[in-house]
Design a protein around this motif. Structure first.
Motif, mmCIF file in Angstrom:
data_model
loop_
_atom_site.group_PDB
_atom_site.id
_atom_site.type_symbol
_atom_site.label_atom_id
_atom_site.label_comp_id
_atom_site.label_asym_id
_atom_site.label_seq_id
_atom_site.Cartn_x
_atom_site.Cartn_y
_atom_site.Cartn_z
ATOM 1 N N LEU A 1 40.374 8.436 18.765
ATOM 2 C CA LEU A 1 39.320 8.240 17.752
ATOM 3 C C LEU A 1 38.364 9.433 17.703
ATOM 4 O O LEU A 1 37.288 9.347 17.137
ATOM 5 N N VAL B 1 36.784 10.438 14.443
ATOM 6 C CA VAL B 1 35.932 9.484 13.725
ATOM 7 C C VAL B 1 34.489 10.004 13.736
ATOM 8 O O VAL B 1 33.954 10.319 14.803
ATOM 9 N N THR C 1 34.441 -0.393 16.461
ATOM 10 C CA THR C 1 34.681 1.010 16.107
ATOM 11 C C THR C 1 36.037 1.176 15.431
ATOM 12 O O THR C 1 36.160 1.833 14.389
ATOM 13 N N GLU D 1 36.652 2.005 11.419
ATOM 14 C CA GLU D 1 37.392 3.168 10.902
ATOM 15 C C GLU D 1 38.528 2.725 9.982
ATOM 16 O O GLU D 1 38.787 3.350 8.947
#
Length: 569
Positions: free
Chosen positions: A251, A254, A334, A338
């Motif tokens: 991630l 992100v 999270t 996303e």
């Protein structure tokens, strides 16, 4: 049949049967992946494993070691590993070695190790059959990103796949009858090689079976549709949009993600929320996260309004103590945040709706209109635009009004890369109607399909899938005893004639998480039959197209010459 339980049992055997005391676990790259799929590092350390080392690491070669520690060695029985272990035994870093191989080891290699054990530090040598990746309880992978060159087995890939499946059968104590997809030389080659090993190692396969299991080997080329579609259940969606690599999701790209969330682990064995939601659809996941956050809000006496995924992210940032209390949920907020951002940014619900209609219904003019409309939408990614044209090309390959040339021209106007355009020809050479044994686009089934919408949080309307993988139909025929012998013939002399209770499906060219869901559903609906699914890898659409590109490299255009005016300069 539970592959995670099988691998865990071997790890327990390996860590608990040696003498008590602090140990080092020495592995190679592949066995490290095998262990990490089922155990977190902290769990392994609870088994008195003080240190994890890689025998193929340059740093390990230069390390001094600790003579008072015992060393558990877990390696694949490759020539490279045997040589490295011989070198280790000549100059041992540890006081005692318990050696475990993930598959069958040649007697000559055991003799070689004994010759190099001059210090007599090896206390034990065993075969523990863990030469595959246990992904879900009913899903395994060999871990080969690609397996074909020029539509034939890659050098080494066939042997690696045989080894992985032999290991799986031994770990589950199964000696199956073998059937294969008749039109696939790859499936026949694999089945024949597995049968040869089972015959050669007949003493290892002498299990007391109450009924004979079945190994059914099928070819990804029979269903090129499933890996091209956007996904809407949690595990499949994360893999499609973010990519899961050995249970890990990167991630780091992100925006605003904290350092400790730059890579997250998604493992049903170590994460109860993930275990409960792995097969849930997009809207339900959002609702379930919201329930957990509502519980925390009540404890925190907060009255902040939470209605969307964006509100969740804001709440988590506002209440840092939430992170401490519910780190797991923070991770999923999270991830889902996303996913939500990507769905909205790239109009994936609109794209998916058209994908589902093309894959499930037969309506040329309507589908052509819908695709053209999406190709004119700048928010739609080029990769999604090309996949829509691929789906069109596969379904309407032989349609009298085929307009593939015009669609490719529309893609060129979007400045789609040459590589993506070439994939349209690649997919047709790889899995056009000439390559398929089954009736992939069964029009009769289309009338049975209804569209369902699941409403989740505000702003989350999830189009539920109309599409069913071809595997669904194959499994229905199989469990009802209607799978035709001429389409799926037997190999060798292992056929008992009885209806199998344990079925292992292996797909050459990789499986998908949508097919994993299909098997999960069958296991629930047919409790008397246990089905296990495996493949050379687990694909999302990006990795599948890489597989197709590799498989069709240097393949002449035999089946796409009639697609005119498509130049790939």
């Amino acid at each position: 049949m539970n592959v995670i339980a099988a691998v865990k049992a071997y790890v327990v055997k390996m860590t608990e049967e040696s003498e008590p005391g602090m140990k080092v676990l020495l592995m190679d790259k592949e066995t490290t992946s095998v262990i990490s799929m089922v155990y977190g590092q902290s769990e392994i350390q609870q088994k008195e494993v003080f240190l994890l080392e890689r025998i193929d690491s340059p740093n390990y070669a230069n390390s001094t070691g600790l003579r008072y520690l015992k060393c558990l060695v877990f390696l694949r029985p490759t020539q490279q590993n045997i040589e490295a272990l011989c070198a280790e035994l000549r100059n041992p870093k540890y006081g005692a070695y318990y050696v475990y191989f993930s598959n069958i080891i040649a007697k000559a290699d055991i003799k070689l190790l004994a010759e190099h054990d001059e210090h007599e530090v090896v206390k034990e040598v065993q075969e523990l059959y863990m030469d595959y990746l246990a992904v879900n309880p009913h899903l395994f992978s060999i871990g080969l990103p690609t397996c074909m060159n020029s539509l034939s087995w890659q050098q080494g890939a066939l042997q690696r796949t045989v080894q992985g499946i032999i290991s799986l059968l031994l770990s589950l104590k199964k000696c199956p009858a073998i059937r294969f997809q008749a039109n696939s030389g790859l499936c026949k080659d694999l089945g024949t090689r597995i049968d040869e090993v089972m015959s050669k190692e007949s003493s290892l396969f002498a299990f007391g079976q109450s009924s004979q299991p079945l190994l059914l080997i099928i070819d990804r080329r029979d269903d090129p549709i499933t890996p091209l579609l956007n996904q809407w259940t949690y595990q499949a969606m994360v893999h499609e949009l973010l990519t899961i690599n050995n249970n890990r999701v990167n991630l780091s790209n992100v925006p605003g993600v904290s350092k400790d969330l730059s890579e997250v682990v998604l493992s049903a064995e170590q994460d109860s929320f993930y275990a409960k939601n792995i097969f849930m659809n997009y809207g339900e996941i959002g609702q379930n996260i919201k329930q957990l956050m509502d519980q925390f809000q009540a404890k925190a006496k907060s009255h902040q309004k939470i209605e969307s995924i964006a509100d969740m992210k804001s709440f988590v940032e506002t209440y840092p103590q939430f992170k401490k209390l519910s780190g797991n949920v923070t991770k999923h907020v999270t991830v889902v945040g996303e996913l939500s951002a990507m769905v909205n940014k790239h109009h994936l619900l609109d794209v998916s709706e058209v994908e589902q209609e093309i894959s499930s219904q037969n309506d040329h003019s309507s589908h052509l209109h819908s695709i053209k409309k999406l190709l004119s939408n700048e928010k739609v990614r080029n990769s999604d635009a090309v996949k829509l044209v691929m789906l069109y090309a596969l379904r309407y390959q032989n349609h009298s009004s085929n307009e593939l040339t015009g669609l490719v021209e529309a893609l060129k106007k979007r400045n789609v890369s040459e590589r993506l355009l070439r994939n349209i020809v690649n997919i047709m050479e790889y899995a056009g109607s000439h390559a398929r044994q089954s009736d992939l686009f069964n029009v009769e089934n289309a009338v049975k399909i209804t569209k369902r919408f699941i409403k989740g949080l505000s702003g989350v309307d999830n189009v539920y899938t109309q599409h069913k993988p071809l595997l669904h139909e194959t499994l229905e025929e199989l469990v009802k005893g209607r799978l035709k012998d001429h389409l799926y013939p037997y190999i060798g002399n292992h056929f008992s004639g009885a209806k199998p209770q344990d079925v292992i499906i292996f797909m050459v060219g990789g499986v998908t998480y949508e097919e994993s869901l299909t098997v999960h559903t069958f296991n629930k609906n047919y409790p008397s039959c246990s089905i296990l699914l495996g493949g050379t890898t687990v694909h999302n659409s990006a990795s599948f197209l890489e597989e197709v590109e590799q498989a069709t490299r240097n393949v002449p255009r035999r089946h796409t010459r009639n697609i005119r005016n498509i130049k790939f300069d």
